[in-house]
Write a protein that holds these residues in place. Sequence first.
Motif, PDB file in Angstrom:
ATOM      1  N   ARG A 169      34.365  44.509  51.534  1.00 45.93           N
ATOM      2  CA  ARG A 169      33.880  43.340  52.290  1.00 45.93           C
ATOM      3  C   ARG A 169      34.199  42.074  51.489  1.00 45.93           C
ATOM      4  O   ARG A 169      33.292  41.397  51.002  1.00 45.93           O
ATOM      5  N   PRO A 170      35.490  41.751  51.348  1.00 46.78           N
ATOM      6  CA  PRO A 170      35.860  40.666  50.440  1.00 46.78           C
ATOM      7  C   PRO A 170      35.374  39.273  50.866  1.00 46.78           C
ATOM      8  O   PRO A 170      35.314  38.363  50.057  1.00 46.78           O
TER       9      PRO A 170
ATOM     10  N   GLY B  86      44.450  30.301  50.336  1.00 53.87           N
ATOM     11  CA  GLY B  86      44.736  31.709  50.061  1.00 53.87           C
ATOM     12  C   GLY B  86      43.744  32.649  50.737  1.00 53.87           C
ATOM     13  O   GLY B  86      44.125  33.545  51.499  1.00 53.87           O
ATOM     14  N   LEU B  87      42.463  32.438  50.475  1.00 49.68           N
ATOM     15  CA  LEU B  87      41.439  33.337  51.026  1.00 49.68           C
ATOM     16  C   LEU B  87      41.324  33.141  52.541  1.00 49.68           C
ATOM     17  O   LEU B  87      41.100  34.101  53.283  1.00 49.68           O
ATOM     18  N   GLY B  88      41.500  31.885  53.000  1.00 56.30           N
ATOM     19  CA  GLY B  88      41.437  31.602  54.439  1.00 56.30           C
ATOM     20  C   GLY B  88      42.537  32.335  55.194  1.00 56.30           C
ATOM     21  O   GLY B  88      42.313  32.904  56.273  1.00 56.30           O
TER      22      GLY B  88
ATOM     23  N   PRO C 133      44.098  41.452  45.105  1.00 55.61           N
ATOM     24  CA  PRO C 133      43.183  41.193  43.987  1.00 55.61           C
ATOM     25  C   PRO C 133      42.369  39.915  44.219  1.00 55.61           C
ATOM     26  O   PRO C 133      42.925  38.833  44.403  1.00 55.61           O
ATOM     27  N   LEU C 134      41.048  40.064  44.210  1.00 56.26           N
ATOM     28  CA  LEU C 134      40.149  38.929  44.413  1.00 56.26           C
ATOM     29  C   LEU C 134      39.778  38.318  43.072  1.00 56.26           C
ATOM     30  O   LEU C 134      39.890  38.962  42.030  1.00 56.26           O
TER      31      LEU C 134
ATOM     32  N   ILE D  36      34.487  29.773  41.781  1.00 55.63           N
ATOM     33  CA  ILE D  36      35.147  29.586  43.075  1.00 55.63           C
ATOM     34  C   ILE D  36      35.691  30.942  43.504  1.00 55.63           C
ATOM     35  O   ILE D  36      36.482  31.549  42.799  1.00 55.63           O
ATOM     36  N   HIS D  37      35.239  31.404  44.671  1.00 61.42           N
ATOM     37  CA  HIS D  37      35.694  32.692  45.185  1.00 61.42           C
ATOM     38  C   HIS D  37      37.098  32.514  45.768  1.00 61.42           C
ATOM     39  O   HIS D  37      37.408  31.469  46.321  1.00 61.42           O
ATOM     40  N   GLY D  38      37.941  33.525  45.619  1.00 61.95           N
ATOM     41  CA  GLY D  38      39.282  33.396  46.182  1.00 61.95           C
ATOM     42  C   GLY D  38      40.122  34.631  45.937  1.00 61.95           C
ATOM     43  O   GLY D  38      39.602  35.686  45.557  1.00 61.95           O
TER      44      GLY D  38
END
Length: 398
Positions: A16-17, A244-246, A378-379, A385-387
């Motif tokens: 569940r990233p 990136g995460l978006g 890789p998270l 800052i999450h990403g």
Amino acid sequence: MHHDPVQLPYERAEGRPFDPPPGLARLREQEPLTRMRYPDGHIGWLATDHATVRAIMADSRFSSRYELMHLPLPGGPEGPPPPAPVGDLSGLDAPEHTRYRRLLAGRFTVRRMRRLTARVEQITAEHLDAMERHGPPLDLVEAYAHPVPALLICELLGVPEADREVFTRRSAAVFDPEAPFDEQMAAFTRLTEYVHELALAKRKHPTDDVLGELAGTDLTDAELAGVGSFLLAAGLDTTANMIGLGTFALLSNPGQVAALRAEPDLADQAVEELLRYLTIAHTGARTALEDVEVNGRLIKAGETVTVSLQAADRDPARFPDPDTLDVRRKATGHLAFGHGMHQCLGQQLARVEMRVAIPALFTRFPTLRPAVPPEEVPLRVNATIHGVRRLPVTWDEG
């Protein structure tokens, strides 16, 4: 319902990233303002619902000064943090904060935003062209999510054309979570020294950019350089990780990409929803300057309150069905840019970057998809800052 102090839940669930640590939802339901034990032993508080987090961030009886903080995340430096470096707005209270904020707020004008939008479109197109020439597969972070905001920061600070490649490379080293801490720090030092020299050069020859304009104000040399470094740190890592995460979040929800491609007008709404859904600057802290009553509980002077922005932005009382990414949602009122006097100064610029960069990617590469199974992306774990560290993508050529 007052229990023993909790510890901050920070482990995200396997597979569940994009979701906050599951422990936060339980607390938000049971006790949205609860006692919390900090890594240094301090007993403070944790706020997890939208209304409480928002109220604390809007209340000037809570301080943002670093030296009054107990740090909520483990693995930080021992002992109390040092005061904010010169020019770092996020670690200051009024009136010091007010002076910087006033000087800076006037620099993010509509005219400048329009000009920067044109630059974002140009920078984005250049990087999409380069991706096409390179061909799949590639790492989207390295090829796109990092360089686009890095070049925009260059634009904002007025970094000369000749220095931009080095600047972008060095900034990548600073924010590379794989790199040893001392290497990151060394890269950051080199970067701040560069910004310092740049600021002093602009004193002699002012230019039409934010740093150039600030060079004509009453800021001291140290303050000017400090504000430059602050803008760099605040504007680069955040936007790079949102892009990136978006993109990863959209690729994981193909129906949302289809909606976005069918209705390009959804771009603005989609960006707000991604900001809410991901809330990458996930945890904040404030320290009470006096005794304050919140939700019928007494927060004593000197106690630190951790505000979980990610839990607040998934609060079902504020956003129905909050764990669903829905680009049609009206996600206004989210706290991804914070709230109150420290609300992100560059938020309009960040929005411009995302509104242009994210849809353009799917327009140019309609078949864009992850090149590895989602669990292999890789998270950035336990970073402030999450990403994503890397996002291997591929697409069909021709």
